[in-house]
Design an enzyme around this catalytic site. Structure first.
Site, PDB file in Angstrom:
ATOM      1  CB  SER A  22      42.497  44.453  36.767  1.00 34.12           C
ATOM      2  OG  SER A  22      42.886  45.410  37.724  1.00 34.12           O
ATOM      3  CB  SER A  41      42.906  43.758  40.784  1.00 31.48           C
ATOM      4  OG  SER A  41      41.854  43.746  39.817  1.00 31.48           O
ATOM      5  CE  LYS A  92      39.501  40.881  39.804  1.00 33.39           C
ATOM      6  NZ  LYS A  92      39.910  41.976  38.888  1.00 33.39           N
TER       7      LYS A  92
END
Lengths: 496, 107
Positions: A182, A158, A83
């Site tokens: 997330s 997210s 990420k």
């Protein structure tokens, strides 16, 4: 380029074993996944950057070692997506924000360092909601991420790109970060496993700070045993993060396949709301039935503070974010605005920040600033911290009656783009995940069924939670369920 | 010290939003202030549900675990090099970060 790994649910542990036994080569696995990434990324937008040469070179080195009979580390040659709020010296670390669009980290995050030490290869950096603020993957400077199961729907957020990359067959596994759900919510929307470890399990050194008392890095994988393997590699005390727990790295790979005798599974009454989509409650009920069939006891527990979790979270997280994001001032790194002659230092700060941050980030900074401002601190922040203790006590009470909690990960399967354009509506999607972070305990989402929408099969996940540092119990219980539900959860494939 | 956050949320004014934006060092266009006011007021209105729970005597919990300070050994370590620190700077002059002039004429 054909590859046995294309679009199949083969997990990383199986791929790793195939490389170790010489059944396949690391190069063919990596080349296959790079080919899928090349083919699918234009639609999915999971990756911001892909490191093809680096990945192939690293894979070839693993194959040379394997041929020479040298011992291979546990993740040798496995392509893992990172990420984009986790620092890597490879490529950029942008947080999907204009603020950091050119940012290159001079160091690797501890979690990345440990993955590399275990032989893993960073295949690319994944798109996300800007600064990890969002539940859909829509608030991304580099464009929205799409769900591999249905391109007209969000992958969740997210950790949107990490979830889409794993589900889309573009990597062996990924890491995400989870401040209020997330990792778990996009895992549920994309039909993969997403683990939020106990606060302090994995070092946050090199994770761009959002809510420092809530943030935790975790694995996003195709199987529970892969999550165990990654946690084993990434966990353990880190001198560079004083909030890591003073505990040795986990060794869950050794135990994850061992079912728990006499398991007590608690279902919080407040989780089975009529407001959930019917397929979500059906998935939880099917999971409960599967546990019963395995001899587990199902007990009903009470978590009356479930509903105030969102309110508590949306005080603590923005308050911490407004403080953490104060560092972006356009001076040392990050976006700097151009000033007109005569404009002052205040304007440099304010314009750099307003040009660099997107609307959702600015909203949360203002919310946090307001609640921490003179005269409001006691009414909001202090109250939320008091509520935090109550929520933690409520979990402790529930865990006297059961070993793990079972419930939905999210109230719905993946929703369409723009369906939650109102910020408050988007925040409410996190009702079942935020309290895990508030209390600092661990939670995992695993695939448990499907919902059919407009002729497409959308994955539905269920969440298990366990008390702090009970990942062994959590993942063993998850593995039991994964095995029992396999005929259902592998019925469809994500190819949109 | 304001008394009831619920009434404050409902009463959130554009002047307060402008003030908060200034405190947060954000340059919000005047035509967007009302949009932010509405969105922030909605969130604050929801958060007011915290008032419905009696929290008298509950000790605030800032961190998931009662952690204590962990001190590192007092041994000098190599930090980042100047090159590494400056590689992301928006403007550099030699070995220094360059910033616009801070003091106005006559300050």
């Amino acid at each position: 380029m054909a590859s046995p790994t294309n679009h199949t649910p083969t997990d990383m542990t199986a791929l790793r074993d195939a490389v170790a036994t010489g059944t396949t080569s690391a190069e063919s696995i990596c080349a296959g996944m790079l080919a899928v990434a090349t083919e699918r990324n234009p639609q999915l937008n999971a990756f911001h950057e892909v490191f093809a040469e680096h990945t192939l070179n690293a894979a070839r080195r693993v194959d040379t070692d394997a041929k020479a009979g040298r011992p291979l580390p546990p993740l040798a040659g496995m392509p893992i997506a990172i990420k984009d709020n986790v620092a890597t010296t490879l490529g950029r670390t942008t947080c999907s924000s204009r603020m950091l669009e050119k940012y290159r980290s001079p160091f690797d995050a501890t979690a990345v360092e440990r993955l590399a030490h275990a032989g893993a290869v960073v295949i690319g950096k994944t798109n996300m909601d800007e600064f990890a603020m969002g539940s859909s993957g829509e608030h991304c400077k580099w464009g929205p991420v799409r769900n591999p199961w249905d391109y007209s729907r969000v992958p969740g957020g997210s950790s949107a790109g990490s979830a889409a990359a794993v589900a889309g067959g573009m990597c062996a596994a990924a890491i995400g970060s989870d401040t209020g759900g997330s990792i778990r919510q996009p895992a549920s929307f994309c039909g993969i496993v997403g683990l939020k470890p106990t606060y302090g399990r994995i070092s946050r050194w090199g994770l761009v700070a959002f809510g420092s008392s809530l943030d935790q890095i975790g694995p996003m994988t195709r199987s529970v045993r892969d999550a165990a393997l990654m946690l084993d590699v990434m966990s353990g005390i880190d001198e560079r993060d004083s909030t890591t727990a003073d505990r040795p790295p986990t060794e869950l790979s050794k135990t994850v396949d061992r079912p728990i005798e006499g398991l007590r599974v608690g279902i919080p009454r407040q989780y089975m709301s009529d407001a959930n989509d019917s397929e979500v409650n059906a998935a939880v009920n099917a999971a409960a039935d599967a546990y019963r069939a395995m001899g587990a006891t199902i007990v009903s527990v009470e978590l009356p503070l479930t509903d105030v979790g969102i309110s508590t979270y949306y005080v603590i997280a923005p308050a911490e974010a407004s403080s953490n994001l104060a560092r972006y001032d356009g001076i040392r790194y990050g976006h700097r605005a151009q000033l007109q002659p005569g404009e002052d230092l205040f304007t440099l700060y304010a314009r750099s920040r307003s040009e660099g941050f997107g609307p959702e980030v600015q909203r949360r900074i203002m919310l946090g600033t307001y609640m921490l401002s003179s005269g409001y601190y006691e009414a909001y922040y202090k109250r939320a911290l008091q509520m935090r203790r109550r929520i933690k006590q409520e979990f402790d009470q529930a865990f006297t009656a059961c070993d793990v909690l079972l419930g939905p990960t999210a109230p719905t399967p993946a929703f369409g783009f723009g369906a939650n354009s109102d910020p408050l509506a988007m925040y409410l999607c996190d009702v079942y995940t935020v309290n895990t972070n508030i209390a600092g305990i661990c939670g995992v989402s695993i695939p448990a069924g499907f919902a059919e929408r407009n002729g497409k099969h959308l994955p539905v996940g269920v969440q298990l939670q366990a008390n702090a540092f009970e990942e062994d119990r959590l993942l063993r219980a998850a593995r039991m369920l994964e095995r029992a539900l396999a005929p259902t959860t592998t019925a469809h494939v994500a190819h949109s | 010290m304001p008394d009831n956050p619920n009434s404050k949320a409902a009463a959130l004014t554009t002047a307060q939003v402008t003030h908060v934006a200034k405190l947060a060092r954000l340059e919000v266009a005047p035509e967007r202030i009302e949009e932010y006011r509405t969105q922030l007021a909605a969130v604050l209105g929801h958060i007011a549900q915290l008032d419905a729970v009696d929290l008298t005597g509950v000790e605030p919990m800032a961190h998931p675990f009662e952690s204590h300070n962990r001190l590192a050994a007092d041994i000098p370590e190599e930090g980042l090099s100047i090159e590494a620190v400056l590689m992301n700077a928006p403007a550099v002059e030699g070995r220094f970060l360059a910033v616009p002039k801070v003091l106005a004429e006559g300050d």
